[in-house]
Design a protein around this motif. Sequence first.
Motif, PDB file in Angstrom:
ATOM      1  N   LEU A  99     -47.579  13.183   8.722  1.00 54.26           N
ATOM      2  CA  LEU A  99     -46.678  12.235   8.053  1.00 54.26           C
ATOM      3  C   LEU A  99     -47.386  10.881   7.931  1.00 54.26           C
ATOM      4  O   LEU A  99     -48.029  10.423   8.874  1.00 54.26           O
ATOM      5  CB  LEU A  99     -45.379  12.095   8.857  1.00 54.26           C
ATOM      6  CG  LEU A  99     -44.318  11.203   8.206  1.00 54.26           C
ATOM      7  CD1 LEU A  99     -43.846  11.756   6.872  1.00 54.26           C
ATOM      8  CD2 LEU A  99     -43.125  11.002   9.142  1.00 54.26           C
ATOM      9  N   PHE A 132     -43.547   0.872  10.092  1.00 56.21           N
ATOM     10  CA  PHE A 132     -42.971   0.426   8.807  1.00 56.21           C
ATOM     11  C   PHE A 132     -41.492   0.816   8.672  1.00 56.21           C
ATOM     12  O   PHE A 132     -40.834   0.410   7.727  1.00 56.21           O
ATOM     13  CB  PHE A 132     -43.724   1.053   7.620  1.00 56.21           C
ATOM     14  CG  PHE A 132     -45.144   0.559   7.496  1.00 56.21           C
ATOM     15  CD1 PHE A 132     -45.411  -0.757   7.149  1.00 56.21           C
ATOM     16  CD2 PHE A 132     -46.213   1.408   7.742  1.00 56.21           C
ATOM     17  CE1 PHE A 132     -46.713  -1.219   7.050  1.00 56.21           C
ATOM     18  CE2 PHE A 132     -47.515   0.960   7.635  1.00 56.21           C
ATOM     19  CZ  PHE A 132     -47.766  -0.358   7.291  1.00 56.21           C
ATOM     20  N   ILE A 133     -41.016   1.666   9.591  1.00 64.31           N
ATOM     21  CA  ILE A 133     -39.694   2.274   9.411  1.00 64.31           C
ATOM     22  C   ILE A 133     -38.701   1.681  10.415  1.00 64.31           C
ATOM     23  O   ILE A 133     -38.936   1.749  11.632  1.00 64.31           O
ATOM     24  CB  ILE A 133     -39.792   3.816   9.591  1.00 64.31           C
ATOM     25  CG1 ILE A 133     -40.903   4.378   8.685  1.00 64.31           C
ATOM     26  CG2 ILE A 133     -38.460   4.472   9.301  1.00 64.31           C
ATOM     27  CD1 ILE A 133     -41.149   5.870   8.824  1.00 64.31           C
ATOM     28  N   PRO A 181     -44.964   8.637   0.803  1.00 61.81           N
ATOM     29  CA  PRO A 181     -44.226   8.237  -0.393  1.00 61.81           C
ATOM     30  C   PRO A 181     -45.090   7.536  -1.447  1.00 61.81           C
ATOM     31  O   PRO A 181     -44.638   7.340  -2.579  1.00 61.81           O
ATOM     32  CB  PRO A 181     -43.175   7.263   0.155  1.00 61.81           C
ATOM     33  CG  PRO A 181     -43.777   6.720   1.415  1.00 61.81           C
ATOM     34  CD  PRO A 181     -44.627   7.816   1.976  1.00 61.81           C
ATOM     35  N   PRO A 207     -58.371   0.156   8.835  1.00 63.29           N
ATOM     36  CA  PRO A 207     -58.084   0.596  10.199  1.00 63.29           C
ATOM     37  C   PRO A 207     -59.213   0.337  11.193  1.00 63.29           C
ATOM     38  O   PRO A 207     -58.966  -0.086  12.325  1.00 63.29           O
ATOM     39  CB  PRO A 207     -57.824   2.097  10.028  1.00 63.29           C
ATOM     40  CG  PRO A 207     -57.333   2.230   8.627  1.00 63.29           C
ATOM     41  CD  PRO A 207     -58.072   1.190   7.847  1.00 63.29           C
ATOM     42  N   LEU A 240     -57.485   9.788   5.885  1.00 67.02           N
ATOM     43  CA  LEU A 240     -58.514   9.642   6.923  1.00 67.02           C
ATOM     44  C   LEU A 240     -58.345  10.666   8.046  1.00 67.02           C
ATOM     45  O   LEU A 240     -59.301  11.316   8.448  1.00 67.02           O
ATOM     46  CB  LEU A 240     -58.493   8.212   7.499  1.00 67.02           C
ATOM     47  CG  LEU A 240     -58.813   7.083   6.507  1.00 67.02           C
ATOM     48  CD1 LEU A 240     -58.732   5.731   7.201  1.00 67.02           C
ATOM     49  CD2 LEU A 240     -60.199   7.276   5.904  1.00 67.02           C
ATOM     50  N   GLU A 241     -57.097  10.817   8.564  1.00 69.31           N
ATOM     51  CA  GLU A 241     -56.938  11.771   9.669  1.00 69.31           C
ATOM     52  C   GLU A 241     -56.963  13.216   9.151  1.00 69.31           C
ATOM     53  O   GLU A 241     -57.449  14.115   9.834  1.00 69.31           O
ATOM     54  CB  GLU A 241     -55.686  11.493  10.516  1.00 69.31           C
ATOM     55  CG  GLU A 241     -54.348  11.718   9.842  1.00 69.31           C
ATOM     56  CD  GLU A 241     -53.839  10.443   9.196  1.00 69.31           C
ATOM     57  OE1 GLU A 241     -54.608   9.836   8.418  1.00 69.31           O
ATOM     58  OE2 GLU A 241     -52.676  10.072   9.426  1.00 69.31           O
ATOM     59  N   THR A 270     -47.965   4.484  11.004  1.00 69.33           N
ATOM     60  CA  THR A 270     -46.919   4.583   9.983  1.00 69.33           C
ATOM     61  C   THR A 270     -45.524   4.219  10.496  1.00 69.33           C
ATOM     62  O   THR A 270     -44.777   3.512   9.812  1.00 69.33           O
ATOM     63  CB  THR A 270     -46.911   6.023   9.405  1.00 69.33           C
ATOM     64  OG1 THR A 270     -48.168   6.248   8.751  1.00 69.33           O
ATOM     65  CG2 THR A 270     -45.787   6.233   8.404  1.00 69.33           C
ATOM     66  N   LEU A 304     -49.646   8.716  12.209  1.00 70.50           N
ATOM     67  CA  LEU A 304     -50.519   7.642  12.681  1.00 70.50           C
ATOM     68  C   LEU A 304     -50.359   6.387  11.822  1.00 70.50           C
ATOM     69  O   LEU A 304     -50.398   6.455  10.581  1.00 70.50           O
ATOM     70  CB  LEU A 304     -51.989   8.097  12.655  1.00 70.50           C
ATOM     71  CG  LEU A 304     -52.329   9.324  13.522  1.00 70.50           C
ATOM     72  CD1 LEU A 304     -53.835   9.609  13.486  1.00 70.50           C
ATOM     73  CD2 LEU A 304     -51.853   9.155  14.959  1.00 70.50           C
ATOM     74  N   PHE A 332     -49.200  -0.514  -0.374  1.00 68.37           N
ATOM     75  CA  PHE A 332     -49.629   0.867  -0.567  1.00 68.37           C
ATOM     76  C   PHE A 332     -49.428   1.363  -2.000  1.00 68.37           C
ATOM     77  O   PHE A 332     -49.763   2.497  -2.310  1.00 68.37           O
ATOM     78  CB  PHE A 332     -48.937   1.787   0.442  1.00 68.37           C
ATOM     79  CG  PHE A 332     -49.280   1.436   1.859  1.00 68.37           C
ATOM     80  CD1 PHE A 332     -50.583   1.549   2.312  1.00 68.37           C
ATOM     81  CD2 PHE A 332     -48.315   0.961   2.726  1.00 68.37           C
ATOM     82  CE1 PHE A 332     -50.921   1.206   3.615  1.00 68.37           C
ATOM     83  CE2 PHE A 332     -48.636   0.621   4.031  1.00 68.37           C
ATOM     84  CZ  PHE A 332     -49.942   0.749   4.475  1.00 68.37           C
TER      85      PHE A 332
END
Length: 225
Positions: A48, A118-119, A73, A17, A54-55, A115, A113, A4
């Motif tokens: 977030l 990754f956390i 980020p 996507p 896109l959204e 995301t 969405l 990213f």
Amino acid sequence: MSFFSDPDAVARYAEGPVRLVPGFEGLQRMTTLLLRESVPTTGNVLVLGAGGGLELKRFAEAEPGWRFVGVDPSAEMLKLAQATLGPLLERAQLHEGYIDTAPAGPFDGATCLLTLHFIPAEERLQTLKALWQRLRPGAPLIVAHHSFPQAPEEKARWLKRYAAFAVDSGVPAADAERAIAAISEKLPVLSPEADAALLVEAGFEGVELFYAGFSFKGWIAHRPL
Ligand SMILES: C[S@@+](CC[C@H](N)C(=O)[O-])C[C@H]1O[C@@H](n2cnc3c(N)ncnc32)[C@H](O)[C@@H]1O
């Protein structure tokens, strides 16, 4: 995260996507409709992982009175969001950073969405709590991300299905194989049960699964009144 911040990869982001997430268009439509259930026509929505835009674009086109805060980020992904939004940017504030430095709200609804996978789990709980704090009582959170059983055989089966969808969308087989190896090794994916439990632990209630697209799942939950 390095993907990213790579300008070439980000430039091609929007192709991803649709080719990789089964029912991506439907997921965006369902998310919009779920927001509409309780966000007033002049409401404000926290997005977030808003990179790419896109959204944000989808929501802004669907509801001309909604305003947005988009948090991400990645400066590159936010630059792409600006370009994607064009004149709609006027109704969106883009915040470069993580949720803990995002505006306090309160917001009438929030989405996250593609995301949360990754956390890592502990940080994800803090992220969900920070989203909860920024919502009005009764407001919805809508999330969707990779979530599949973690027992080795089942995990391999769902990753194979993800790869099959990618190949069917035109992704070269070798690239799809590399992608599932990376997901398997690097992404802190949880089982659907663990994902739902984390939403409850963060304080949300009425956790409902609304979307399942092979390895991806989506839930709506609410901050209690
Ligand atoms: C696959 S993209 C999804 C973007 C957009 N939500 C969509 O559906 O097209 C994942 C985004 O999450 C962002 N991201 C990664 N870690 C994050 C975190 N801890 N908090 C918020 N966003 C994060 C990335 O920078 C990237 O823009």
